[in-house]
Design a protein around this motif. Structure first.
Motif, PDB file in Angstrom:
ATOM      1  N   MET A 208       0.839  -1.190   0.000  1.00  0.00           N
ATOM      2  CA  MET A 208       0.000   0.000   0.000  1.00  0.00           C
ATOM      3  C   MET A 208       0.873   1.238   0.000  1.00  0.00           C
ATOM      4  N   ASP A 209       0.284   2.356  -0.385  1.00  0.00           N
ATOM      5  CA  ASP A 209       0.992   3.638  -0.397  1.00  0.00           C
ATOM      6  C   ASP A 209       0.885   4.265   0.984  1.00  0.00           C
ATOM      7  N   GLY A 210       1.734   3.839   1.915  1.00  0.00           N
ATOM      8  CA  GLY A 210       1.723   4.358   3.274  1.00  0.00           C
ATOM      9  C   GLY A 210       0.779   3.583   4.161  1.00  0.00           C
ATOM     10  N   PRO A 211       0.893   3.779   5.467  1.00  0.00           N
ATOM     11  CA  PRO A 211       0.052   3.039   6.411  1.00  0.00           C
ATOM     12  C   PRO A 211      -1.412   3.451   6.331  1.00  0.00           C
ATOM     13  N   VAL A 212      -2.287   2.560   6.788  1.00  0.00           N
ATOM     14  CA  VAL A 212      -3.710   2.869   6.922  1.00  0.00           C
ATOM     15  C   VAL A 212      -3.868   3.943   7.993  1.00  0.00           C
ATOM     16  N   ARG A 213      -4.621   4.995   7.690  1.00  0.00           N
ATOM     17  CA  ARG A 213      -4.807   6.112   8.614  1.00  0.00           C
ATOM     18  C   ARG A 213      -6.253   6.089   9.127  1.00  0.00           C
ATOM     19  N   PHE A 214      -6.415   6.039  10.452  1.00  0.00           N
ATOM     20  CA  PHE A 214      -7.769   5.971  11.004  1.00  0.00           C
ATOM     21  C   PHE A 214      -7.887   6.851  12.240  1.00  0.00           C
ATOM     22  N   ALA A 215      -9.089   7.376  12.437  1.00  0.00           N
ATOM     23  CA  ALA A 215      -9.445   8.091  13.664  1.00  0.00           C
ATOM     24  C   ALA A 215     -10.342   7.187  14.490  1.00  0.00           C
ATOM     25  N   ILE A 216     -10.348   7.395  15.811  1.00  0.00           N
ATOM     26  CA  ILE A 216     -11.178   6.595  16.706  1.00  0.00           C
ATOM     27  C   ILE A 216     -12.076   7.524  17.511  1.00  0.00           C
ATOM     28  N   VAL A 217     -13.364   7.226  17.507  1.00  0.00           N
ATOM     29  CA  VAL A 217     -14.306   7.913  18.389  1.00  0.00           C
ATOM     30  C   VAL A 217     -14.603   6.976  19.552  1.00  0.00           C
ATOM     31  N   GLY A 218     -14.251   7.405  20.758  1.00  0.00           N
ATOM     32  CA  GLY A 218     -14.414   6.567  21.934  1.00  0.00           C
ATOM     33  C   GLY A 218     -13.096   6.447  22.672  1.00  0.00           C
ATOM     34  N   THR A 219     -13.176   6.181  23.971  1.00  0.00           N
ATOM     35  CA  THR A 219     -11.967   6.129  24.797  1.00  0.00           C
ATOM     36  C   THR A 219     -11.927   4.901  25.703  1.00  0.00           C
ATOM     37  N   GLY A 220     -12.746   3.892  25.403  1.00  0.00           N
ATOM     38  CA  GLY A 220     -12.811   2.706  26.254  1.00  0.00           C
ATOM     39  C   GLY A 220     -11.723   1.695  25.946  1.00  0.00           C
ATOM     40  N   TRP A 221     -11.914   0.462  26.453  1.00  0.00           N
ATOM     41  CA  TRP A 221     -10.867  -0.548  26.323  1.00  0.00           C
ATOM     42  C   TRP A 221     -10.634  -0.948  24.877  1.00  0.00           C
ATOM     43  N   ARG A 222     -11.664  -0.869  24.020  1.00  0.00           N
ATOM     44  CA  ARG A 222     -11.459  -1.205  22.609  1.00  0.00           C
ATOM     45  C   ARG A 222     -10.547  -0.186  21.930  1.00  0.00           C
ATOM     46  N   THR A 223     -10.687   1.077  22.299  1.00  0.00           N
ATOM     47  CA  THR A 223      -9.793   2.103  21.758  1.00  0.00           C
ATOM     48  C   THR A 223      -8.356   1.828  22.177  1.00  0.00           C
ATOM     49  N   ARG A 224      -8.163   1.506  23.436  1.00  0.00           N
ATOM     50  CA  ARG A 224      -6.810   1.186  23.917  1.00  0.00           C
ATOM     51  C   ARG A 224      -6.248  -0.033  23.199  1.00  0.00           C
ATOM     52  N   PHE A 225      -7.092  -1.007  22.931  1.00  0.00           N
ATOM     53  CA  PHE A 225      -6.680  -2.211  22.214  1.00  0.00           C
ATOM     54  C   PHE A 225      -6.127  -1.837  20.842  1.00  0.00           C
ATOM     55  N   MET A 226      -6.870  -1.024  20.085  1.00  0.00           N
ATOM     56  CA  MET A 226      -6.443  -0.673  18.730  1.00  0.00           C
ATOM     57  C   MET A 226      -5.229   0.248  18.726  1.00  0.00           C
ATOM     58  N   LEU A 227      -5.151   1.147  19.684  1.00  0.00           N
ATOM     59  CA  LEU A 227      -3.970   2.004  19.781  1.00  0.00           C
ATOM     60  C   LEU A 227      -2.720   1.171  20.066  1.00  0.00           C
ATOM     61  N   ARG A 228      -2.860   0.176  20.916  1.00  0.00           N
ATOM     62  CA  ARG A 228      -1.720  -0.691  21.226  1.00  0.00           C
ATOM     63  C   ARG A 228      -1.240  -1.424  19.977  1.00  0.00           C
ATOM     64  N   LEU A 229      -2.178  -1.928  19.157  1.00  0.00           N
ATOM     65  CA  LEU A 229      -1.794  -2.625  17.937  1.00  0.00           C
ATOM     66  C   LEU A 229      -1.103  -1.680  16.957  1.00  0.00           C
ATOM     67  N   ALA A 230      -1.606  -0.451  16.865  1.00  0.00           N
ATOM     68  CA  ALA A 230      -0.970   0.525  15.981  1.00  0.00           C
ATOM     69  C   ALA A 230       0.451   0.828  16.432  1.00  0.00           C
TER      70      ALA A 230
ATOM     71  N   ASP B  36     -10.201  17.849  19.530  1.00  0.00           N
ATOM     72  CA  ASP B  36     -11.396  18.489  20.069  1.00  0.00           C
ATOM     73  C   ASP B  36     -12.580  18.249  19.147  1.00  0.00           C
ATOM     74  N   GLY B  37     -13.150  17.048  19.198  1.00  0.00           N
ATOM     75  CA  GLY B  37     -14.385  16.772  18.479  1.00  0.00           C
ATOM     76  C   GLY B  37     -14.196  16.052  17.158  1.00  0.00           C
ATOM     77  N   LEU B  38     -15.323  15.502  16.657  1.00  0.00           N
ATOM     78  CA  LEU B  38     -15.324  14.724  15.425  1.00  0.00           C
ATOM     79  C   LEU B  38     -14.932  15.566  14.220  1.00  0.00           C
ATOM     80  N   GLU B  39     -15.383  16.815  14.170  1.00  0.00           N
ATOM     81  CA  GLU B  39     -15.085  17.670  13.014  1.00  0.00           C
ATOM     82  C   GLU B  39     -13.579  17.831  12.827  1.00  0.00           C
ATOM     83  N   GLN B  40     -12.863  18.024  13.917  1.00  0.00           N
ATOM     84  CA  GLN B  40     -11.419  18.164  13.815  1.00  0.00           C
ATOM     85  C   GLN B  40     -10.781  16.847  13.373  1.00  0.00           C
TER      86      GLN B  40
END
Length: 388
Positions: A1-23, A68-72
């Protein structure tokens, strides 16, 4: 691929921590660009706690991630947005992201109940922008078994028994392995479920060993093990009649994910054979033949290649290859990382849909039917839903 997959996460629970750790473990492939929380403080807490858990990989998690928010977050032009918020909040966030024209990966389930699922489908189903983060079909063992089914090793599969995980995750395995993408035809899917309670030892929970702090082993002086008393635990057994002779058997015990003395069982029966865990029996022109899925694991005995699963083979042919073998990920980690990568490829137009919204809605609708039948003692039927 042309560079890594870029993603934003909405939420701060354990699933968010799980995905951040993998990244953090695979920064060349997965790049989080933003975390959106109900408050900036919650997003910063999620980042800080993940850094502590992800050492020595935490250098890849940057201070600018909380926004600061989804729009950003959307202004950073992610390939897709992961929606990892509580069930009741998920449909609203999904709609907001879809309205902005950005692909979504919704955590399971994407809505809390049938009314919520129908409403969500009415508003975003036709957009084609929503996938569901159902990872179990991408776990190495299951992925290898699915590869055997696709090769027709046991003929046409008609029965799947699952005893390992709960509700929509188990249903997704049953449906996928039976090829039941849209299971409701004619009279619909008939679900019959019952519960049984019996004393069982349950020594390990997400908080750690019973009677000890998180992360502590349940050992006592002399090398013995502190065995907690048996407590009432409920087993739920359900049958799912998916039509055309296809049948699923669901068997789940409270806390089965964590209980170390319970087996993980899966049996797939087809017209010409059966797969039970890694064992394969099948009928061929030479008569009945036995085979096995073989997993090449390094780091065993004198092997110095590192502790990893490299691939799984059957009859001398590789049926699953671990693309993340240098990352030190567990098998569940591998599955989540893979669906993040597959979603990025799909969002960029470089791959197929990883798990469309309609599939995730079927999974949850059928899992709700299991719960309903178990509580009522009567059959529950799922039929004629709009995502069909």
């Amino acid at each position: 691929m042309d560079g890594p997959v870029r993603f934003a996460i909405v939420g701060t629970g354990w699933r968010t921590r799980f995905m951040l750790r993998l990244a953090a473990m695979a920064p060349e492939v997965l790049e989080p660009v933003a975390i959106v929380g109900r408050s900036p403080g919650r997003a910063h807490d999620a980042l800080r706690e993940t850094r502590a858990a992800a050492a020595p990989f935490s250098a890849h998690l940057h201070d600018h991630l909380p926004v600061d928010g989804l729009e950003q977050a959307l202004s950073l032009r992610p390939d897709f947005v992961v929606v990892a918020v509580p069930w009741e909040a998920s449909p609203g966030v999904i709609r907001s992201v879809v309205e902005a024209g950005v692909p979504v990966l919704a955590e399971t389930p994407p809505a809390p109940d049938l009314d919520g699922m129908r409403s969500l489908w009415a508003s975003v189903g036709s957009s084609g922008l929503v996938q569901v983060a159902e990872q179990y079909t991408r776990m190495p063992g299951h992925a290898a078994r699915i590869a055997l089914l696709e090769r027709g090793v046991i003929g046409a599969p008609h029965t799947v028994e699952v005893s390992s995980t709960h509700l929509y995750h188990a249903v997704s395995l049953i449906r996928t392995m039976l090829g039941a993408g849209s299971p409701v035809t004619g009279a619909g899917v008939r679900v019959n479920a019952r519960t049984f309670t019996a004393p069982m030892v349950d020594p390990l929970t997400p908080d750690g060993w019973v009677g000890r702090g998180a992360g502590e082993e349940a050992a006592v002086p002399g090398g013995a093990v502190a065995v907690p008393p048996a407590e009432p635990r409920t087993t739920t057994i359900a049958t799912l009649d998916l039509g055309d002779g296809r049948f699923g058997l669901y068997d789940f015990v409270d806390n089965q994910w964590w209980n170390p003395y319970l087996h993980r069982r899966i049996v797939i029966r087809g017209s010409h054979g059966e797969i039970a865990a890694d064992s394969v029996l099948r009928m061929t022109a030479d008569g009945p033949v036995a085979g096995r899925l073989e997993h090449r694991r390094t780091g065993v005995d004198l092997n110095l290649e590192g502790n990893a699963l490299w691939h799984t083979s059957f009859d001398g042919s590789v049926v699953y290859r671990n693309a993340w073998h240098g990352s030190r990920m567990s098998e569940d980690d591998l599955a989540v990382a893979q669906i993040l990568l597959d979603t990025g490829r799909w969002a960029r137009g470089e791959g197929p849909e990883p798990y469309p919204l309609a599939q995730g809605l079927w999974d949850h609708a059928l899992s709700l039917a299991i719960v309903k039948s178990a509580h009522s003692g009567a059959d529950a039927v799922v039929a004629d839903e709009p995502w069909g």
